[in-house]
Design an enzyme around this catalytic site. Structure first.
Site, PDB file in Angstrom:
ATOM      1  N   SER A 146       0.927   7.565  -3.171  1.00  0.00           N
ATOM      2  CA  SER A 146       0.654   8.306  -1.938  1.00  0.00           C
ATOM      3  C   SER A 146       1.788   9.296  -1.716  1.00  0.00           C
ATOM      4  O   SER A 146       2.894   9.117  -2.235  1.00  0.00           O
ATOM      5  CB  SER A 146       0.594   7.326  -0.754  1.00  0.00           C
ATOM      6  OG  SER A 146       0.557   8.015   0.484  1.00  0.00           O
ATOM      7  N   TYR A 159       3.498  -0.093   4.149  1.00  0.00           N
ATOM      8  CA  TYR A 159       2.752   0.719   3.189  1.00  0.00           C
ATOM      9  C   TYR A 159       3.690   1.666   2.444  1.00  0.00           C
ATOM     10  O   TYR A 159       3.654   1.752   1.210  1.00  0.00           O
ATOM     11  CB  TYR A 159       1.667   1.506   3.924  1.00  0.00           C
ATOM     12  CG  TYR A 159       0.796   2.351   3.036  1.00  0.00           C
ATOM     13  CD1 TYR A 159      -0.263   1.790   2.323  1.00  0.00           C
ATOM     14  CD2 TYR A 159       1.020   3.718   2.895  1.00  0.00           C
ATOM     15  CE1 TYR A 159      -1.068   2.561   1.504  1.00  0.00           C
ATOM     16  CE2 TYR A 159       0.223   4.498   2.082  1.00  0.00           C
ATOM     17  CZ  TYR A 159      -0.824   3.919   1.385  1.00  0.00           C
ATOM     18  OH  TYR A 159      -1.615   4.696   0.573  1.00  0.00           O
ATOM     19  N   LYS A 163       4.642   1.759  -1.706  1.00  0.00           N
ATOM     20  CA  LYS A 163       4.394   2.944  -2.539  1.00  0.00           C
ATOM     21  C   LYS A 163       5.693   3.494  -3.126  1.00  0.00           C
ATOM     22  O   LYS A 163       5.721   3.960  -4.277  1.00  0.00           O
ATOM     23  CB  LYS A 163       3.661   4.020  -1.727  1.00  0.00           C
ATOM     24  CG  LYS A 163       2.263   3.596  -1.270  1.00  0.00           C
ATOM     25  CD  LYS A 163       1.369   3.195  -2.435  1.00  0.00           C
ATOM     26  CE  LYS A 163      -0.056   2.909  -2.001  1.00  0.00           C
ATOM     27  NZ  LYS A 163      -0.943   2.538  -3.135  1.00  0.00           N
TER      28      LYS A 163
END
Length: 254
Positions: A146, A159, A163
């Site tokens: 991402s 999150y 990543k």
């Protein structure tokens, strides 16, 4: 004068494993790889959705089959990939987001996100690499991370952390397997319109934040990922490893 020839973007004769392939980015990536000539194995937890996707691909004349797989189940992933491999290409789009302020993160939420996004991605990548190493074959291993692997985001501490972690192991694995011709890279999208992002796009405040950050003044579509996937999977990117492609509309240019 002998002119140089553009390396091929074709994937004929290659086998590709696409995790998280039942919908959204994963299904688009599986379609792109199949259209480039690869025989594609679509993997996900939902057998019903996989069956529909494989039926659509084969009806269009492409080579595809299905593998029911939960990337977070490490032992099952390792045994299933070992039995079905080796795969020349890995595209891992399996992922999870549970958004909340950092102070409200629960241990269970942290574990669920990190078990799939980080731990699952790590062991899926190594499982495919083991098959290539045993067969003495080169390959291209790609994880979808991402833009949040490079910046922070509202209510996205866990999150973002997962990543960032995938970007870290990508560099280490690329160094480790480079001499065997196994390349490891990531694709880092901005917000892509899929069923999983519907909740975000239904929040006017989040949409305003997104549109303020994306310089191209539009959100991403799954088709924006399809070309980069074929590029990283093919010989056209033969000198790329341990790095990433940001498909972020200029988000991280600031």
């Amino acid at each position: 004068m002998d002119l140089p020839q553009t390396p091929s973007f074709r994937l004929d004769g290659k086998r590709a494993l696409v995790a998280g392939a039942s919908s959204g980015i994963g299904l688009a990536c599986a379609t792109a790889l199949a259209q480039a000539g690869a025989a594609v194995t679509l993997a996900a937890r939902s057998a019903g959705k996989l069956s529909d996707a494989v039926a659509a691909l084969t009806a269009a004349g492409y080579t595809a089959d299905a593998m029911t797989l939960d990337v977070a189940d490490i032992a099952a992933t390792q045994s299933t990939v070992a039995a079905a491999g080796p795969f020349d290409i890995l595209l891992n789009s399996a992922g999870l987001a549970i958004h909340s302020p950092a102070v409200d993160t629960t241990p269970d939420d942290f574990a669920a996100v990190s078990d799939l996004n980080f731990k699952g991605a790590y062991f899926l990548t190594t499982a495919v690499a083991k098959g290539l190493l045993a067969a003495g074959k080169p390959g291209s291993l790609i994880n979808i991370t991402s833009q949040m692997a490079f910046v922070g985001g509202i209510d996205r501490a866990v999150y973002c952390g997962t990543k960032h972690a995938v970007e870290g192991f990508t560099k280490a694995m690329a160094i480790e397997w480079g001499k065997q011709g196994i390349r490891v890279n990531t694709i880092c999208p901005t917000f892509i319109r899929t069923p999983l992002t519907e909740q975000t796009f239904n929040n006017p405040d989040r949409v305003a934040w997104i549109m303020d950050k994306i310089k191209l003044d539009r959100v991403g579509e799954v088709t924006d990922i399809m070309g980069p996937v074929v590029y990283l999977a093919s010989d056209a990117s033969a000198m790329m490893t341990g790095t990433h492609l940001l498909i972020d509309g200029g988000w991280t240019a600031d």
